[in-house]
Design a protein around this motif. Structure first.
Motif, mmCIF file in Angstrom:
data_model
loop_
_atom_site.group_PDB
_atom_site.id
_atom_site.type_symbol
_atom_site.label_atom_id
_atom_site.label_comp_id
_atom_site.label_asym_id
_atom_site.label_seq_id
_atom_site.Cartn_x
_atom_site.Cartn_y
_atom_site.Cartn_z
ATOM 1 N N GLY A 1 -2.167 9.321 -6.012
ATOM 2 C CA GLY A 1 -2.490 8.311 -4.999
ATOM 3 C C GLY A 1 -3.472 8.813 -3.961
ATOM 4 N N PHE A 2 -3.510 10.136 -3.765
ATOM 5 C CA PHE A 2 -4.404 10.721 -2.773
ATOM 6 C C PHE A 2 -5.777 11.057 -3.352
ATOM 7 C CE2 PHE A 2 -0.216 11.171 -1.102
ATOM 8 C CZ PHE A 2 -0.346 11.058 0.272
ATOM 9 N N CYS B 1 2.509 1.693 -3.396
ATOM 10 C CA CYS B 1 1.513 2.083 -4.393
ATOM 11 C C CYS B 1 1.160 3.565 -4.248
ATOM 12 C CB CYS B 1 0.267 1.211 -4.236
ATOM 13 S SG CYS B 1 -0.940 1.411 -5.556
ATOM 14 N N LEU B 2 0.925 3.999 -3.014
ATOM 15 C CA LEU B 2 0.577 5.398 -2.767
ATOM 16 C C LEU B 2 1.751 6.318 -3.133
ATOM 17 C CD1 LEU B 2 -1.746 7.162 -1.436
ATOM 18 C CD2 LEU B 2 -0.300 7.170 0.581
ATOM 19 N N GLN B 3 2.947 5.938 -2.698
ATOM 20 C CA GLN B 3 4.127 6.772 -2.903
ATOM 21 C C GLN B 3 4.408 7.005 -4.390
ATOM 22 O OE1 GLN B 3 5.774 8.150 -0.390
ATOM 23 N NE2 GLN B 3 7.359 9.135 -1.616
ATOM 24 N N HIS C 1 2.461 6.667 -6.974
ATOM 25 C CA HIS C 1 1.427 7.375 -7.720
ATOM 26 C C HIS C 1 1.520 8.881 -7.474
ATOM 27 C CE1 HIS C 1 -0.621 3.581 -8.692
ATOM 28 N NE2 HIS C 1 -1.362 4.281 -9.537
ATOM 29 N N PHE D 1 -5.869 1.855 0.919
ATOM 30 C CA PHE D 1 -4.787 2.155 1.861
ATOM 31 C C PHE D 1 -5.337 2.197 3.285
ATOM 32 C CE2 PHE D 1 -2.167 5.338 4.094
ATOM 33 C CZ PHE D 1 -0.873 5.013 3.733
ATOM 34 N N ILE E 1 -6.799 4.255 -4.449
ATOM 35 C CA ILE E 1 -5.655 3.808 -3.643
ATOM 36 C C ILE E 1 -5.798 4.255 -2.199
ATOM 37 C CG2 ILE E 1 -3.142 4.012 -3.344
ATOM 38 C CD1 ILE E 1 -3.175 4.397 -6.529
ATOM 39 N N GLU E 2 -6.216 5.512 -1.995
ATOM 40 C CA GLU E 2 -6.323 5.989 -0.612
ATOM 41 C C GLU E 2 -7.395 5.216 0.155
ATOM 42 O OE1 GLU E 2 -8.943 7.962 0.868
ATOM 43 O OE2 GLU E 2 -10.169 7.661 -0.911
ATOM 44 N N ALA F 1 0.835 -1.210 0.000
ATOM 45 C CA ALA F 1 0.000 0.000 0.000
ATOM 46 C C ALA F 1 0.867 1.257 0.000
ATOM 47 C CB ALA F 1 -0.931 -0.004 1.215
ATOM 48 N N ASN F 2 1.905 1.252 0.826
ATOM 49 C CA ASN F 2 2.800 2.404 0.897
ATOM 50 C C ASN F 2 3.504 2.649 -0.430
ATOM 51 O OD1 ASN F 2 2.850 3.837 3.411
ATOM 52 N ND2 ASN F 2 3.496 1.931 4.375
#
Length: 388
Positions: A345-346, A337-339, A341, A356, A352-353, A334-335
């Motif tokens: 990602g947000f 993937c978010l990072q 993007h 997450f 994703i969020e 998850a980290n």
């Protein structure tokens, strides 16, 4: 996603994926934004029989093992859904199945299997005791043909979408039992009768769209025939079901982990910055590869826990380790993937969020990471008990 292992249970996977495909990302995003319950999704899973996987065929279920049940949960999460909305329907009935009378099983299990009755809730945790279950203060005192319940529970999920709840209460005071794990009993509570007649429900708004509540019992009367198994043996009955719960949660985290890795791998191959795909950079590539390795390793422990459970062998260590490894691996995925993007990602539209937030829960619930480490330290490695 490529995998070195042959696809296990391909027929189940294909069927669950086909059903989940009818509920695309937009559906789950809308449910999350509205803090609603995915009623249509859960109904579709129920109609298809997936949530009755662990109920024997004699009671209208599929009679499948934990292995197959775990594949169903994994695929729901891998498809972008959240099994947390419905997994209670799959395993909460285990206490009734293993320890209920034949009359109770005949009365309830076929209706739970068909979805006519929802048993999504289990009332164990209390505000002042948390994981120290033997210190629960909720009492059930027998008076004639009824038990009178007083006390409080917290973090009790899906009450508003359940007909029944499994309740753990103390029937013999702690001071009067030889072992602190004795003197607790399990009851089946009819929520429609209970709410407003001794049971008050207070929803708790939280970080995830995970409907959970605080419960207050004030002289709630439960018919004596709703006692499951023997009075005083409730703690033992609850422990029975925890290995199944933890293994299924591990499978959900594995589904999440693969979802994150699928998303981020596709994105970093397509996202061009400084004239090259960002996935070409080792600083991007390596954390994703590491997360994938961890998900694959957690997956192996999941299969081991399932195989032992289905063979009726002790599997406490494996169930706990599978839960630990899978929750950790999905969070790492998850980290990453978010990072990678970046700002996207947000954004809600990328989902994703949402995922997450959902996967972060599983390092806290249904058992926290530190308690698993304490279990392994004491029971597997023979070190002194670190608490209690």
């Amino acid at each position: 996603m490529p995998s070195h292992a042959p696809d296990r249970h391909a027929e189940i996977r294909d069927a669950v994926r086909a059903l989940c495909a009818q509920f695309p990302d937009e559906y789950h995003r809308k449910v999350d934004a509205e803090r609603a319950y995915p009623e249509a999704f859960v109904d579709a899973l129920t109609r298809a029989g997936w949530l009755a996987a662990l109920i024997p065929q004699a009671y209208g279920g599929s009679g499948l093992g934990l292995t197959e049940a775990s594949v169903i949960m994994e695929e729901i999460n891998r498809s972008g859904g959240n099994s947390g909305a419905c997994h209670g329907q799959m395993y909460n009935m285990g206490t009734l199945l293993r320890h209920g009378s034949e009359a109770q099983k005949q009365q309830y299990l076929p209706k739970i299997a068909s979805g006519a009755l929802r048993l999504q809730s289990m009332g164990v945790t209390e505000p002042s005791t948390g994981t120290d279950t033997t210190k629960i203060k909720t009492t059930a005192v027998k008076k004639g043909d009824r038990y009178v319940v007083n006390g409080q529970k917290v973090w009790i999920s899906r009450i508003q979408h359940s007909d029944l709840m499994i309740l753990l209460a103390r029937t013999t005071p702690l001071a009067e039992v030889k072992k602190k794990s004795e003197g607790m009993s399990i009851f089946l509570v009819d929520l429609h009768q209970a709410i407003g007649n001794g049971l008050t429900v207070r929803p708790i708004a939280n970080m995830v769209n995970h409907e959970t509540n605080e419960l207050f019992f004030e002289n709630l009367e439960i018919p004596a025939e709703n006692l499951i198994g023997e009075e005083g043996q409730g703690f033992k009955y609850i422990l029975d079901g925890l290995n199944a719960e933890r293994t299924l949660i591990a499978a959900e985290c594995i589904g999440d982990g693969y979802w994150f890795i699928d998303r981020v791998t596709k994105y970093v191959n397509e996202r061009i910055v400084f004239g090259r795909p960002i996935g070409q950079n080792q600083g991007v590539q390596f954390p994703i590869a590491e997360a994938y390795i961890e998900v694959e390793a957690a997956n192996l422990m999941r299969w081991k826990a399932c195989e032992l459970f289905d063979a009726h062998q002790p599997c406490g260590a494996e169930a706990n380790m599978a839960k630990y490894l899978a929750a950790k691996a999905s969070w790492e995925a998850a980290n990453a993937c978010l990072q990678f993007h970046g700002g996207f990602g947000f954004a809600h539209e990328y989902d994703i969020e949402r995922k997450f937030r959902e996967t972060r829960l599983y390092q806290v619930a249904p058992i926290s990471t530190n308690l698993i480490l304490a279990y392994v330290g004491e029971h597997i490695l023979g070190m002194p008990r670190s608490f209690g």
